[in-house]
Design a protein around this motif. Structure first.
Motif, PDB file in Angstrom:
ATOM      1  N   VAL B 165       0.842  -1.191   0.000  1.00 14.26           N
ATOM      2  CA  VAL B 165       0.000   0.000   0.000  1.00 14.26           C
ATOM      3  C   VAL B 165       0.885   1.252   0.000  1.00 14.26           C
ATOM      4  N   MET B 166       0.794   2.051  -1.051  1.00 17.14           N
ATOM      5  CA  MET B 166       1.596   3.273  -1.148  1.00 17.14           C
ATOM      6  C   MET B 166       0.785   4.501  -0.752  1.00 17.14           C
ATOM      7  N   GLY B 167      -0.509   4.401  -0.910  1.00 14.79           N
ATOM      8  CA  GLY B 167      -1.344   5.555  -0.555  1.00 14.79           C
ATOM      9  C   GLY B 167      -2.810   5.187  -0.535  1.00 14.79           C
ATOM     10  N   ILE B 168      -3.568   5.912   0.269  1.00 18.17           N
ATOM     11  CA  ILE B 168      -5.023   5.708   0.312  1.00 18.17           C
ATOM     12  C   ILE B 168      -5.692   7.075   0.380  1.00 18.17           C
ATOM     13  N   ASN B 169      -6.638   7.303  -0.525  1.00 15.90           N
ATOM     14  CA  ASN B 169      -7.484   8.485  -0.408  1.00 15.90           C
ATOM     15  C   ASN B 169      -8.834   8.009   0.097  1.00 15.90           C
ATOM     16  N   PHE B 170      -9.343   8.684   1.116  1.00 12.07           N
ATOM     17  CA  PHE B 170     -10.581   8.173   1.716  1.00 12.07           C
ATOM     18  C   PHE B 170     -11.482   9.304   2.183  1.00 12.07           C
ATOM     19  N   TRP B 171     -12.737   8.954   2.447  1.00 12.01           N
ATOM     20  CA  TRP B 171     -13.707   9.888   3.019  1.00 12.01           C
ATOM     21  C   TRP B 171     -13.689   9.710   4.526  1.00 12.01           C
ATOM     22  N   ASN B 172     -13.600  10.796   5.255  1.00 14.72           N
ATOM     23  CA  ASN B 172     -13.665  10.668   6.711  1.00 14.72           C
ATOM     24  C   ASN B 172     -15.129  10.525   7.132  1.00 14.72           C
TER      25      ASN B 172
END
Lengths: 429, 462
Positions: B165-172
């Motif tokens: 896993v290099m990065g995660i974009n997510f909704w808080n």
């Protein structure tokens, strides 16, 4: 209603021992053709089993909702073939359909078809004979390669379908009955063409009979055969199913033979697997007779390769032919190599595999009538794989698959002929 | 009950067909693969775009609806079982696009609902490799894999999901967009939030995009099967292979009970009197190197006391050797109606002690337990065969599971190697850690999810 649900639950509890084997791992999601389209858990085996369990344990009230999910299934058996814990999914679903649909009642249309027509072969046949004479008034040819038709005018039943017309003369008119002795093969078989071959593809039946004659196999083909029963059973009509089983059983028991052969994957699987499965409520003597008939029932391709050991030379050259595995042949009866061997044995055939050859074509019998859009979406994938293989002919072992595949190819204007493998084999003799 | 006006708000947002509120539909999202009581959600939502996902989260937040994100529902610890009061399931299978596979920079960007095996196949088409291979990869989703930090058979050599896993974009929780990590090998910008998200089981955010690392694939591999009449010898063999500086890509173990179940199921002629079987596969970037490693491993097996070693000559033979391992779970699952698949993990040197303890526990509680698993990383799968309808027997199963965890912890191991904590193991978490650990974790949770709406009750309880 509460009281009603209680007795429905009690009946479903009969399936509890089989249902509890589902460990809810969800691996069926990988292979279910319906789930691939809808992506809804209630449409995949795990979801349906969970819903039936809830109904059996009275944890859910909406029996009709569960019934709808239960009917949203091709009965292709892909889930069962891929199930890590070996859950007998088809057994569960067929029995559950009988329980739930008996309980909820058949639709008036189905009642009219199964109880009024299917169980009365003489009436059913004469009606279709009349229909075959008038069908040209409402339909027009759609593809010369495939031989399909489509609606001439706006017709709600036909919709956008490209369907195969009823044969001018059904098989039972071309070959009303047969009873020949075995030649040098030493075998005598009974032949059960099945409804679709009889009424739409009589030439498939004729090809099968030609092949049997060539190999000097004696044939018993009695007049007055009825449907194998699967359309009635998959709609939950056990009563009509039982009538059809008994009618055919008595007819075929009249003479001696070694094997009962059909050119229809669905008929073979039904007689071989489903007849005994659904005979639990019968007297022991009748159960034994059903079992004996089931054990002798075989797909015609399997008979030629495994019993007769016909010579199958390797790859020829010429027409590019591919093969679609009917679910009821590969997943139910584990027959997949034999039809391919027969295709390869034709020296003018260059056999090519398509991608996902054992992926369901989406027909599923009455599924196609109830959920045509979904059936078409599933069929489109099959069509794409056939076209991508570059084949000029797609062969298969089930006339129901042939109908579906013809519809898909014809609608796309593809010039790929659809044949039964026995036709391709017969051409080589 | 969720109001009809809120349901129509979701329908306006997602389209009617993506808001499932019928009783039958809701009941089919009440469970996952864990042997736990189902909980029926109030509503099942299926966003099909990133924007819809964000707005779904925001709408749930405004209306105080607890959200459980679900991919394929293959979770073995109840992580995807919804919350009892007003629980909502958010499906990710409508968010299943591979957004980018970058062959120059060796990464891929995916939506959370992409199926693991489909992704691995797409990557393989481009001559690259995504190694994590959890047992459910044919259906499991990458979002779920990251949420659970899924492992698999290749853990010893290639690591587990977190290593990719290099990065995660997510909704808080409020439905605002958070970006973490990136597309570069080196990236120290900001807190390392992506690794906090890995294994958080849906309790800290709702994934929108995941950036995964890719590697070049091995070009050659070689498999062998070794039989032992003593579990200690099998374990010493594992230690000796690693001491010889060889790291096999697969080092799988089947214990005697499992061998017997597999043999009863397949009739393949397995040695039912063997104490253990090791399936060993070495791979690498060069044919000769792999041949060399295989020969060394073969020698080590013999030296450490394997009574028989079979080396696969070609792909067909390799496939045949794998048959026993492939059939381990199917064979065990068929033996009894209910299969409780655990994943207690110990340091690899403790495998013999762990297997002996499991066998003692099986005897003590009169239960059938087969153990197989990943000998290279100490991740075992004691599989308890039972019938959940038999209350008395199932109670013994629960006691046995408690003891299995106790033993694993006493041997310096962990509650879960790869299945997650979820609901099933949350009560044991403090045993492995400390009270302060739980409080610390809950403090983080409270800070980012003040209403406790993101998969509440999972992992850290509360």
């Amino acid at each position: 209603m509460t009281q009603d649900l209680h007795s429905l639950a009690r009946m479903l509890m009969e399936l509890d021992d089989q249902m509890v084997a589902c460990m809810k791992c969800g691996m069926c999601q990988a292979v279910c053709p319906v789930f691939a389209e809808t992506m809804r858990e209630g449409d995949v085996a795990r979801g349906k089993i969970a819903l039936l369990e809830d109904l059996a344990h009275e944890m859910i009230r909406d029996a009709e909702g569960v019934q709808q999910k239960l009917n949203m299934c091709l009965l292709c058996g892909s889930c069962a073939a891929n199930c890590p814990s070996g859950v007998k999914v088809l057994d569960i679903f067929l029995k559950a359909r009988v329980i739930v649909n008996t309980y909820m009642g058949l639709s008036p249309t189905k009642k009219a078809i199964f109880k009024g027509l299917l169980t009365k072969p003489a009436l059913f046949n004469s009606l279709l004979d009349v229909a075959s004479k008038f069908q040209g008034l409402f339909t027009k040819p759609a593809s010369d390669v495939i031989g399909s038709s489509c609606a001439r005018i706006q017709a709600p039943v036909i919709g956008g379908r490209h369907f195969m017309p009823l044969a001018k003369k059904p098989l039972r008119k071309l070959v009303p009955s047969m009873s020949t002795r075995p030649g040098k093969s030493g075998y005598r078989v009974a032949f059960f063409p099945g409804c679709v071959v009889d009424k739409i593809y009589p030439h498939v039946g004729q090809a099968a009979l030609r092949v049997l004659e060539h190999h000097e196999v004696g044939v018993y083909l009695p007049a007055g055969q009825a449907c194998c029963g699967i359309p009635a059973l998959s709609s939950g009509d056990k009563e009509s199913f039982d009538q059809l089983v008994l009618h055919n059983l008595e007819l075929f028991e009249k003479e001696h033979f070694d094997y009962l052969l059909t050119p229809c994957a669905t008929c073979s699987a039904t007689i071989h697997e489903i007849w005994p499965l659904m005979s639990g409520d019968k007297k022991e003597s009748l159960r034994d007779r059903i079992q004996a008939m089931a054990e002798r029932t075989m797909d015609i391709g399997q008979f030629l390769v495994d019993v007769l050991h016909v010579e199958v030379p390797t790859q020829g050259s010429g027409t590019r032919v591919t093969y679609h595995d009917p679910c009821h042949l590969k997943k139910s009866l584990k027959v997949s190599e034999q039809p391919r061997a027969l295709l390869r044995s034709n020296p003018t055939v260059q056999f090519v595999e398509m991608a996902e050859a054992d992926r369901c074509c989406g027909c599923g019998g009455s599924f196609n009538l109830q959920h045509y859009d979904l059936s078409k979406d599933i069929g489109a994938q099959k069509r794409n794989n056939i076209v991508a293989s570059g084949a000029e002919v797609v062969a298969t072992g089930c006339p129901a698959c042939m109908l579906q595949i013809s519809d898909m190819l014809s609608q796309h204007g593809d010039r790929v002929a659809v044949k039964h493998f026995i036709e391709v084999y017969a051409e080589s003799l | 009950m969720i109001s009809t006006s809120l349901i129509s708000a979701f329908q306006t947002l997602l389209g009617k067909e993506n808001v499932l509120d019928s009783e039958a539909d809701r009941h089919s999202y009440a469970y996952d693969a864990a042997v736990l009581e189902p909980v029926v959600p109030e509503l099942v939502l299926r966003p099909t775009t990133s924007e819809q996902l964000g707005k779904t989260v925001a709408l749930c937040f405004e209306n105080d609806l607890p959200m459980t994100v679900r991919g394929a529902g293959t979770n073995l610890s109840g992580g995807t079982i919804p919350t009892k009061e007003k629980g909502v399931v958010i499906l990710t299978n409508g968010l299943n696009k591979i957004l980018e596979i970058n062959e120059q920079d060796l990464y891929a960007v995916v939506e959370p609902g992409v199926v693991t095996a489909k992704f691995a196949a797409e990557v393989a088409k481009r001559g690259l490799f995504y190694p994590p291979d959890p047992g459910s990869q044919a259906v499991s989703t990458l979002g779920g894999n990251v949420s659970e930090n899924a492992g698999g058979l290749r853990g010893l050599k290639y690591g587990v999901t977190k290593d990719y896993v290099m990065g995660i974009n997510f909704w808080n929780a409020q439905g605002e967009y958070v970006k973490s990590g990136g597309r570069t090998v080196k990236c120290v910008t900001g807190l390392n939030i992506s690794q906090l998200m890995v294994g958080s089981e849906g309790t800290l955010g709702v994934f929108d995009q995941i950036i995964l690392k890719l590697v070049p694939p091995p070009v050659a591999s070689k498999a062998m099967l070794a039989e032992f009449d003593d579990i200690d010898k099998a374990s010493q063999t594992v230690a000796a292979i690693i001491a010889a500086k060889i790291v096999p890509c697969t080092l799988e173990l089947l214990d005697n009970a499992t061998i017997n179940y597999v043999e009863a199921f397949t009739k393949a002629g397995l040695p039912t009197d063997a104490a253990a079987i090791l399936l060993i596969e070495v791979d690498g970037g060069h044919e000769a190197l792999v041949e060399d490693d295989a020969a060394k491993v073969l020698d080590i097996c013999k030296k450490e006391g394997a009574r028989r070693v079979v080396l696969a000559k070609d792909a067909a033979e390799k496939n045949k050797l794998w048959e026993a391992r492939r059939n381990a779970l199917p064979a065990l699952a068929r033996a009894r109606p209910t299969t409780v698949l655990e994943d207690a993990t110990v340091p690899r040197s403790q495998i013999p002690a762990m297997i002996r303890a499991i066998n003692k526990i099986a005897e003590k509680y009169r239960l059938q337990i087969g153990t197989f698993g990943h000998a290279g990383d100490g991740n075992l799968h004691p599989t308890i065969l039972t019938d959940r309808r038999d209350k008395e027997e199932f109670h013994r199963v629960e006691l046995a599971v408690d003891e299995i965890f106790d033993v694993a912890l006493s041997l310096g191991g962990t509650l879960s190697g790869e299945h997650g904590i979820g609901l099933a193991k949350a009560k044991w978490l403090e045993k492995e850690t400390t009270r302060a650990t739980i409080i610390y974790s809950r403090t983080i949770k409270k800070a980012v999810d003040p209403k406790y709406l993101l998969n509440p009750g999972k992992v850290i309880g509360g």
